[in-house]
Design an enzyme around this catalytic site. Structure first.
Site, PDB file in Angstrom:
ATOM      1  N   LYS A 182      30.544  42.202  78.288  1.00 55.07           N
ATOM      2  CA  LYS A 182      30.100  43.479  78.855  1.00 55.07           C
ATOM      3  C   LYS A 182      30.958  43.849  80.069  1.00 55.07           C
ATOM      4  CE  LYS A 182      25.173  43.684  77.511  1.00 55.07           C
ATOM      5  NZ  LYS A 182      23.780  43.586  77.942  1.00 55.07           N
ATOM      6  N   GLU A 242      21.799  33.473  70.616  1.00 54.60           N
ATOM      7  CA  GLU A 242      21.881  33.665  72.068  1.00 54.60           C
ATOM      8  C   GLU A 242      21.154  32.561  72.839  1.00 54.60           C
ATOM      9  OE1 GLU A 242      20.628  37.585  73.286  1.00 54.60           O
ATOM     10  OE2 GLU A 242      22.546  38.469  72.741  1.00 54.60           O
ATOM     11  N   HIS A 279      25.940  36.103  43.847  1.00 53.80           N
ATOM     12  CA  HIS A 279      27.066  36.598  43.049  1.00 53.80           C
ATOM     13  C   HIS A 279      28.326  36.790  43.888  1.00 53.80           C
ATOM     14  CE1 HIS A 279      24.493  37.399  39.476  1.00 53.80           C
ATOM     15  NE2 HIS A 279      23.568  37.414  40.429  1.00 53.80           N
TER      16      HIS A 279
HETATM   17  O1  PA5 Z   1      18.608  39.234  74.422  1.00 51.59           O
HETATM   18  C1  PA5 Z   1      19.214  39.883  75.274  1.00 51.59           C
HETATM   19  O2  PA5 Z   1      18.933  39.795  76.480  1.00 51.59           O
HETATM   20  C2  PA5 Z   1      20.309  40.880  74.893  1.00 51.59           C
HETATM   21  O3  PA5 Z   1      20.619  40.841  73.549  1.00 51.59           O
HETATM   22  C3  PA5 Z   1      19.824  42.283  75.248  1.00 51.59           C
HETATM   23  O4  PA5 Z   1      18.607  42.530  74.597  1.00 51.59           O
HETATM   24  C4  PA5 Z   1      20.830  43.362  74.881  1.00 51.59           C
HETATM   25  O5  PA5 Z   1      22.079  43.080  75.474  1.00 51.59           O
HETATM   26  C5  PA5 Z   1      20.364  44.724  75.347  1.00 51.59           C
HETATM   27  O6  PA5 Z   1      20.115  44.711  76.721  1.00 51.59           O
HETATM   28  P1  PA5 Z   1      19.248  45.831  77.435  1.00 51.59           P
HETATM   29  O7  PA5 Z   1      17.857  45.775  76.923  1.00 51.59           O
HETATM   30  O8  PA5 Z   1      19.326  45.508  78.888  1.00 51.59           O
HETATM   31  O9  PA5 Z   1      19.892  47.164  77.090  1.00 51.59           O
END
Ligand code: PA5
Length: 372
Positions: free
Chosen positions: A365, A248, A269
């Site tokens: 999303k 990310e 394996h």
């Molecule tokens: O790193 C990030 O920002 C995302 O992976 C969020 O952690 C994930 O989408 C979950 O979001 P939230 O904590 O708002 O539910």
């Protein structure tokens, strides 16, 4: 102590002002969270429950899950911490409901935005189960960790649930040392030792930069995949945590090394053939704990395997970094988390992208929202 053996060693020549230009760098502060409420709430949960269900996904899940896995016993643990909400598996949820029917349990629901779909759905299902079991008397059984607005904040306002804050200037994947992870970790591990290691983790900034530069240069040499290797299933979830952090942070604008993970010897394996002999698009990063519990020389044999596999893969043209800890301990793990935070940030900045946003995640999303 953590030992690093990188493909190449690079001198530190990063201008730290580059990092200070970004807003979401609250993770660089020392963690000085007040733990009194963490312990108070933990003791409250332990007094009325035998299970804590942690509901979270992505950065609100992988951190504490990975450390909990690492430090728990495979089969017996004093207090049970179960995770949910990290997928929409109705099989998992159905089995969980069945399992919880005869147990006393509480919930810690975690979401920075407070409105992530998987979290809302799972929370509503488990809250209903709590009401079926305990009637309206559930105020002490739901603990919310969230930002200042969203569906979860509305729940806190309406029902008076205890709320841990989620810092505005720390993104999900950089949130290991916030209440989002420290509270679920407090049930089975010494979080103060973990925090101490994190606060001393700036000692590894130079190594983090050298590692980031290795990755960047390997990418430019057409090594587009990094295989994170571990040798015990206990450490596999930590590889998932690292994958999210790099994936990310730098995977945007057509850039970035694609992170994958393998568990050896299991995957030798299955994928071993490809790694040794297939398309040379990858490099590896071994994350190794040397001194594990010994069972009839199994651990010592495994240590020989670690070095032999690394050497064999090198001979096959797959270079590797090695990050090594003598004996698993919370202090070094805390420092290693900080090392990876810096490495991901340096790496993304080298690629010329913002390490702290995730525009791609937002796109899927909103596409789901349109179709639901
Ligand atoms: O790193 C990030 O920002 C995302 O992976 C969020 O952690 C994930 O989408 C979950 O979001 P939230 O904590 O708002 O539910």
């Amino acid at each position: 102590m953590i030992k690093f053996d990188f493909i190449k060693d690079y001198d530190f020549d990063f201008d730290m002002n580059e990092l200070s230009k970004y807003e979401m760098t609250g993770w660089r502060r020392k963690c000085e969270d007040n733990l009194d409420d963490v312990y108070k709430l933990r003791d409250q949960v332990k007094s009325n429950s035998s299970v804590l269900v942690v509901i979270g996904i992505g950065g609100s899940f992988l951190g504490s899950k990975s450390i909990n896995d690492m430090f728990s016993n495979y089969f017996k643990n004093d207090f049970e911490v179960i995770y949910a909400g990290y997928s929409l598996s109705s099989n998992y949820l159905s089995d969980l409901i069945d399992y919880l029917k005869d147990k006393d349990f509480s919930i810690n629901v975690i979401s920075k935005s407070g409105s992530t779909m998987e979290i809302k759905i799972t929370y509503n299902v488990l809250k209903k189960l709590l009401i079926e079991k305990y009637g309206d008397n559930i105020k002490d059984r739901i603990i919310v960790t969230t930002g200042n607005e969203g569906f979860l904040m509305d729940e806190v306002n309406e029902f008076g649930f205890y709320k841990f804050p989620f810092p505005e200037d720390i993104g999900g994947r950089y949130s290991m040392f916030t209440y989002a992870h420290l509270f679920p970790l407090s049930f089975n591990i010494d979080i103060e030792e973990f925090i101490k290691g994190f606060n001393d983790g700036d000692n590894y900034i130079k190594e983090a930069y050298s590692y980031a530069l290795n990755r960047y240069n390997l990418f430019n040499d057409k090594k587009y995949i990094e295989n994170f290797v571990c040798f015990d299933e206990k450490y596999l979830m930590f590889m998932e945590w690292i994958k999210q952090l790099f994936g990310e942070s730098e995977g945007k604008s057509g850039k970035g090394v694609f992170p994958v993970s393998t568990l050896f010897t299991r995957d030798l394996h299955s994928l071993g053939q490809f790694i040794q002999d297939g398309n040379k698009i990858m490099f590896e990063t071994f994350i190794v704990v040397r001194d594990n519990k010994e069972v009839k020389h199994v651990n010592s044999t495994n240590n020989i395997v670690v070095d032999s596999v690394r050497s064999a893969h090198r001979q096959g043209g797959v270079e590797s970094n090695m990050i090594e800890i003598d004996k698993l301990n919370l202090y070094d793990m805390g420092s290693l988390v900080k090392f990876f935070f810096y490495a991901a940030a340096f790496s993304a900045i080298k690629f010329g992208v913002n390490p702290f946003d995730q525009p791609g995640v937002e796109i899927y999303k909103s596409e789901i929202k349109k179709n639901l």
